[in-house]
Write an enzyme that holds these catalytic residues in place. Structure first.
Site, PDB file in Angstrom:
ATOM      1  N   SER A 112       0.795  -1.224   0.000  1.00  0.00           N
ATOM      2  CA  SER A 112       0.000   0.000   0.000  1.00  0.00           C
ATOM      3  C   SER A 112       0.831   1.279   0.000  1.00  0.00           C
ATOM      4  O   SER A 112       1.656   1.488  -0.870  1.00  0.00           O
ATOM      5  CB  SER A 112      -0.949  -0.045   1.192  1.00  0.00           C
ATOM      6  OG  SER A 112      -1.838   1.021   1.136  1.00  0.00           O
ATOM      7  N   HIS A 113       0.659   2.094   1.027  1.00  0.00           N
ATOM      8  CA  HIS A 113       1.295   3.405   1.107  1.00  0.00           C
ATOM      9  C   HIS A 113       2.705   3.313   1.691  1.00  0.00           C
ATOM     10  O   HIS A 113       3.383   4.326   1.815  1.00  0.00           O
ATOM     11  CB  HIS A 113       0.443   4.310   1.995  1.00  0.00           C
ATOM     12  CG  HIS A 113       0.162   3.657   3.312  1.00  0.00           C
ATOM     13  ND1 HIS A 113      -0.680   2.576   3.425  1.00  0.00           N
ATOM     14  CD2 HIS A 113       0.650   3.887   4.541  1.00  0.00           C
ATOM     15  CE1 HIS A 113      -0.711   2.178   4.679  1.00  0.00           C
ATOM     16  NE2 HIS A 113       0.091   2.952   5.395  1.00  0.00           N
ATOM     17  N   ASP A 276      -2.483   6.406  -3.489  1.00  0.00           N
ATOM     18  CA  ASP A 276      -1.338   5.781  -2.837  1.00  0.00           C
ATOM     19  C   ASP A 276      -0.702   4.679  -3.686  1.00  0.00           C
ATOM     20  O   ASP A 276      -1.030   4.522  -4.868  1.00  0.00           O
ATOM     21  CB  ASP A 276      -1.762   5.211  -1.482  1.00  0.00           C
ATOM     22  CG  ASP A 276      -2.682   4.010  -1.635  1.00  0.00           C
ATOM     23  OD1 ASP A 276      -3.398   3.953  -2.645  1.00  0.00           O
ATOM     24  OD2 ASP A 276      -2.663   3.128  -0.754  1.00  0.00           O
ATOM     25  N   ASP A 278      -1.018   1.440  -4.073  1.00  0.00           N
ATOM     26  CA  ASP A 278      -1.837   0.478  -4.815  1.00  0.00           C
ATOM     27  C   ASP A 278      -3.172   1.049  -5.264  1.00  0.00           C
ATOM     28  O   ASP A 278      -4.046   0.302  -5.716  1.00  0.00           O
ATOM     29  CB  ASP A 278      -2.056  -0.786  -3.976  1.00  0.00           C
ATOM     30  CG  ASP A 278      -2.765  -0.510  -2.661  1.00  0.00           C
ATOM     31  OD1 ASP A 278      -2.611   0.599  -2.129  1.00  0.00           O
ATOM     32  OD2 ASP A 278      -3.483  -1.398  -2.168  1.00  0.00           O
ATOM     33  N   ASP A 280      -5.782   2.518  -3.728  1.00  0.00           N
ATOM     34  CA  ASP A 280      -7.072   2.432  -3.040  1.00  0.00           C
ATOM     35  C   ASP A 280      -7.334   3.614  -2.110  1.00  0.00           C
ATOM     36  O   ASP A 280      -8.457   3.824  -1.682  1.00  0.00           O
ATOM     37  CB  ASP A 280      -7.244   1.086  -2.309  1.00  0.00           C
ATOM     38  CG  ASP A 280      -6.132   0.801  -1.319  1.00  0.00           C
ATOM     39  OD1 ASP A 280      -5.245   1.655  -1.144  1.00  0.00           O
ATOM     40  OD2 ASP A 280      -6.147  -0.300  -0.721  1.00  0.00           O
ATOM     41  N   ARG A 281      -6.303   4.399  -1.809  1.00  0.00           N
ATOM     42  CA  ARG A 281      -6.519   5.559  -0.942  1.00  0.00           C
ATOM     43  C   ARG A 281      -6.681   6.830  -1.775  1.00  0.00           C
ATOM     44  O   ARG A 281      -6.281   6.866  -2.935  1.00  0.00           O
ATOM     45  CB  ARG A 281      -5.331   5.759  -0.003  1.00  0.00           C
ATOM     46  CG  ARG A 281      -5.150   4.624   0.960  1.00  0.00           C
ATOM     47  CD  ARG A 281      -4.069   4.961   1.960  1.00  0.00           C
ATOM     48  NE  ARG A 281      -3.987   3.901   2.964  1.00  0.00           N
ATOM     49  CZ  ARG A 281      -3.553   4.074   4.192  1.00  0.00           C
ATOM     50  NH1 ARG A 281      -3.135   5.245   4.587  1.00  0.00           N
ATOM     51  NH2 ARG A 281      -3.505   3.072   5.041  1.00  0.00           N
ATOM     52  N   LYS A 375     -11.549  -0.267  -1.151  1.00  0.00           N
ATOM     53  CA  LYS A 375     -11.632   1.176  -1.275  1.00  0.00           C
ATOM     54  C   LYS A 375     -10.993   1.567  -2.599  1.00  0.00           C
ATOM     55  O   LYS A 375     -10.201   0.800  -3.158  1.00  0.00           O
ATOM     56  CB  LYS A 375     -10.978   1.863  -0.093  1.00  0.00           C
ATOM     57  CG  LYS A 375      -9.538   1.493   0.200  1.00  0.00           C
ATOM     58  CD  LYS A 375      -9.170   2.082   1.547  1.00  0.00           C
ATOM     59  CE  LYS A 375      -7.705   1.935   1.877  1.00  0.00           C
ATOM     60  NZ  LYS A 375      -7.357   0.619   2.427  1.00  0.00           N
TER      61      LYS A 375
HETATM   62  C1  G16 Z   1      -5.251  -0.693   5.273  1.00  0.00           C
HETATM   63  C2  G16 Z   1      -6.657  -1.184   5.370  1.00  0.00           C
HETATM   64  C3  G16 Z   1      -7.554  -0.068   5.829  1.00  0.00           C
HETATM   65  C4  G16 Z   1      -7.043   0.529   7.124  1.00  0.00           C
HETATM   66  C5  G16 Z   1      -5.608   0.978   6.939  1.00  0.00           C
HETATM   67  C6  G16 Z   1      -4.956   1.493   8.205  1.00  0.00           C
HETATM   68  O1  G16 Z   1      -5.171   0.254   4.261  1.00  0.00           O
HETATM   69  O2  G16 Z   1      -7.117  -1.662   4.136  1.00  0.00           O
HETATM   70  O3  G16 Z   1      -8.829  -0.583   5.967  1.00  0.00           O
HETATM   71  O4  G16 Z   1      -7.818   1.606   7.511  1.00  0.00           O
HETATM   72  O5  G16 Z   1      -4.850  -0.111   6.482  1.00  0.00           O
HETATM   73  O6  G16 Z   1      -4.786   0.458   9.084  1.00  0.00           O
HETATM   74  P1  G16 Z   1      -3.903   0.604  10.374  1.00  0.00           P
HETATM   75  O7  G16 Z   1      -4.461   1.770  11.126  1.00  0.00           O
HETATM   76  O8  G16 Z   1      -4.071  -0.698  11.069  1.00  0.00           O
HETATM   77  O9  G16 Z   1      -2.485   0.890   9.942  1.00  0.00           O
HETATM   78  P2  G16 Z   1      -4.061   0.137   3.133  1.00  0.00           P
HETATM   79  O10 G16 Z   1      -4.326   1.293   2.242  1.00  0.00           O
HETATM   80  O11 G16 Z   1      -2.750   0.200   3.877  1.00  0.00           O
HETATM   81  O12 G16 Z   1      -4.280  -1.195   2.499  1.00  0.00           O
END
Ligand code: G16
Length: 542
Positions: A112-113, A276, A278, A280-281, A375
């Site tokens: 992800s990010h 971000d 991938d 989704d954000r 998302k």
């Molecule tokens: C993932 C999850 C999200 C979550 C985020 C933050 O996002 O898919 O649902 O809100 O992590 O999670 P945490 O607070 O546990 O770090 P992504 O965009 O990283 O896949």
């Protein structure tokens, strides 16, 4: 030839908030990725001859793991693997492909990010046939399997050409390399009024989209510039790079500061956005105004009917518990259900599948709808554009009017990153131990009304998820929430979520940190952040 390779378990393959995320060198250990992939396959039943979707955000190690997935899919008996060209698929595009192709499921390779590169992060997650992240009971089964795995199956098929579109036979299985953008862009055309958006851009509307050298670059180029006619240069940093150009592909005010500064500057475009690693954000910034993800969720929900895909109205709204209550007021006004889930998109899946919610969102810059089961960054951007086109007002005007109607939820998240795990756990343990004694006491002149550790009872399948974040509610509705992140790869990240509701329009639009100052002090008084972590300020404020 199919080989059965003996292996020994690794004990650290517990999926977090969103799949297994580790540093690349961890994934590069002998059999590490293979163990996890086989543990996923071993936890599934009935995939013989079926389709598996595979793709990732293009980060370092993406192509290598895709080759492993293909060779293991052959050996485990899948009938077809659908893979994005160059190994690229944004997370929402992968979710869409799983659904569209009626695939058995998919493996999405992303952290992800989080930053990418030889010494940075990598990740693997499994999405089920509804296109959504594996629910907890599935990730628990994968983890349990990973602790006892003794062998994995792999076929000696040689490297597949991931860059040439088309279908080939690989060890008796079909491998189909597809354009990563086409199906996704077609889906967006069914949801939004592309004619109205073309007219908007033709009228001189200026936009900036920062793809952060991550996966949304090709999607943004195709949709915003080619299909909608936005000016060349609207999409920035649009070439996906294995290390994201050395940056964190995290669309927040720290890592997308250049975009923020431009949007606050004298010659700012009308609308700014970023996504971000991938895809989704999303980050949404109007000219001269940053819109928090929690507010964006509420505003998108309140205006979604203006886009063709949502003109019939919403069935319900879902938000994660730490996300502000702004969307709750919209749901109340619309007379629809509002659902409060734990952090993690996987918790929205049941609500979406059951038709109870149409739009979901999280404070962590995630918004999406029932069009896929992830998302979706560009979806949020396009819905905003559709609303701007229909209302003919600036983003700032829309925000100001929204607050005047519903009130403003001042909201901020303070992150303390890379805290020593023991210290972070000690803080949480101490906080849990005193929860029962907090109600009725006062901190910084504010009286605590209630305090608990959030547990979620899934209204669809009845499953219960406990210990999902500690909430302290004050009289009057303000609150602070504490939880440890489930997506980091080194140490622990303490997240503190701070919120105050303000109904009076004369108090709207002020500096967020100042508006929350007493709650910020209260959070430290309650949790002893300084004393436990030794930190005197957060690493990131969003
Ligand atoms: C993932 C999850 C999200 C979550 C985020 C933050 O996002 O898919 O649902 O809100 O992590 O999670 P945490 O607070 O546990 O770090 P992504 O965009 O990283 O896949």
């Amino acid at each position: 030839m199919i080989r059965n390779v003996s292996t020994t378990p690794y004990n650290d393959q517990k999926p977090g908030t969103s799949g297994l995320r580790k540093k690349v060198p961890v994934f590069q250990q002998p059999n590490y990725a293979e163990n996890f992939i086989q543990s996923v396959f071993d936890s599934l039943e009935g995939f013989a001859g079926k389709t598996l979707v595979v793709g990732g955000d293009g980060r370092f190690y993406n192509r290598e793991v895709i080759q492993k997935v293909i060779a293991m899919a052959v050996a485990n008996g899948f009938g077809r693997v659908v893979v994005g060209q160059g190994g690229i698929l944004s997370t929402p595009a992968a979710s869409n492909l799983i659904r569209k192709r009626k695939a058995f499921g998919g493996l999405i390779l992303s952290a992800s990010h989080n930053p990418g590169g030889p010494h940075e992060d990598f990740g693997i997650k499994y999405n089920a046939e509804n296109g959504g992240p594996a629910p907890e009971k599935m990730t628990d089964a994968i983890y349990a399997r990973s602790k006892i795995i003794s062998a994995y199956k792999i076929a000696d098929v040689g490297a597949v050409d991931l860059d040439r579109l088309g279908t080939s036979d690989v060890g008796g299985m079909k491998v189909e390399v597809v354009d990563p953008v086409a199906d996704y862009a077609a889906l967006m055309e069914t949801l939004f009024d592309f004619d109205a958006l073309r007219t908007l851009f033709k009228s001189g509307f200026r936009m900036r989209f920062d793809a952060m050298h991550a996966v949304t670059g090709p999607y943004a180029k195709e949709i915003l510039e080619r299909r909608l006619g936005a000016a060349g240069g609207t999409a920035r940093n649009f070439v996906p790079l294995e290390d994201f150009g050395g940056h964190h592909p995290d669309p927040n005010l720290v890592h997308a500061k250049e975009l923020y500064d431009e949007m606050m500057g004298p010659n700012a475009p009308d609308f700014g956005a970023a996504s971000d690693g991938d895809g989704d954000r999303n980050l949404i910034i109007g000219r001269g105004i940053f819109i928090t993800p929690s507010d964006s969720l509420a505003m998108l929900a309140a205006n979604a009917h203006l886009a063709p895909g949502y003109k019939a109205g919403l069935k319900g709204i879902a938000r994660s518990m730490p996300t502000s209550g702004a969307a709750d007021r919209v749901a109340e006004k619309l007379g629809i259900g509002i659902y409060e889930t734990p952090t993690g998109w996987k918790f929205f899946g049941n609500l979406l599948d059951a038709g109870m919610a149409t739009i979901c969102g999280e404070e962590s810059a995630g918004t999406g709808s029932d069009h896929v089961r992830e998302k979706d960054g560009l979806w949020a951007v396009l819905l905003w554009l559709n609303i701007l086109a229909e209302r003919g007002e600036s983003a700032k005007e829309i925000v100001t009017k929204h607050w005047a109607t519903y009130g403003q939820n001042y909201y901020s998240r303070h992150d303390y990153e890379e805290v020593e795990t023991d210290k972070a756990n000690a803080l949480v343990d101490a906080l849990r131990a005193k929860l029962a004694s907090l109600p009725g006491t006062s901190v910084q002149g504010m009286k605590i009304a209630s305090a608990d550790d959030f547990a979620y009872n899934d209204p669809v399948d009845g499953s219960v998820s406990k210990n999902q974040g500690i909430r302290v509610l004050f009289e009057g509705g303000s609150r602070v929430v504490f939880r440890l992140s489930g997506t980091g790869t080194s140490g622990a990240t303490l997240r503190v979520y701070i919120e105050r509701y303000e109904a009076d329009p004369s108090r709207h639009g002020h500096d967020t940190q100042a508006a929350l100052a007493d709650l910020i002090l209260a959070a430290d008084d309650i949790a002893g952040i300084r004393s436990h972590t030794g930190r005197d300020k957060p690493t990131v404020i969003t």
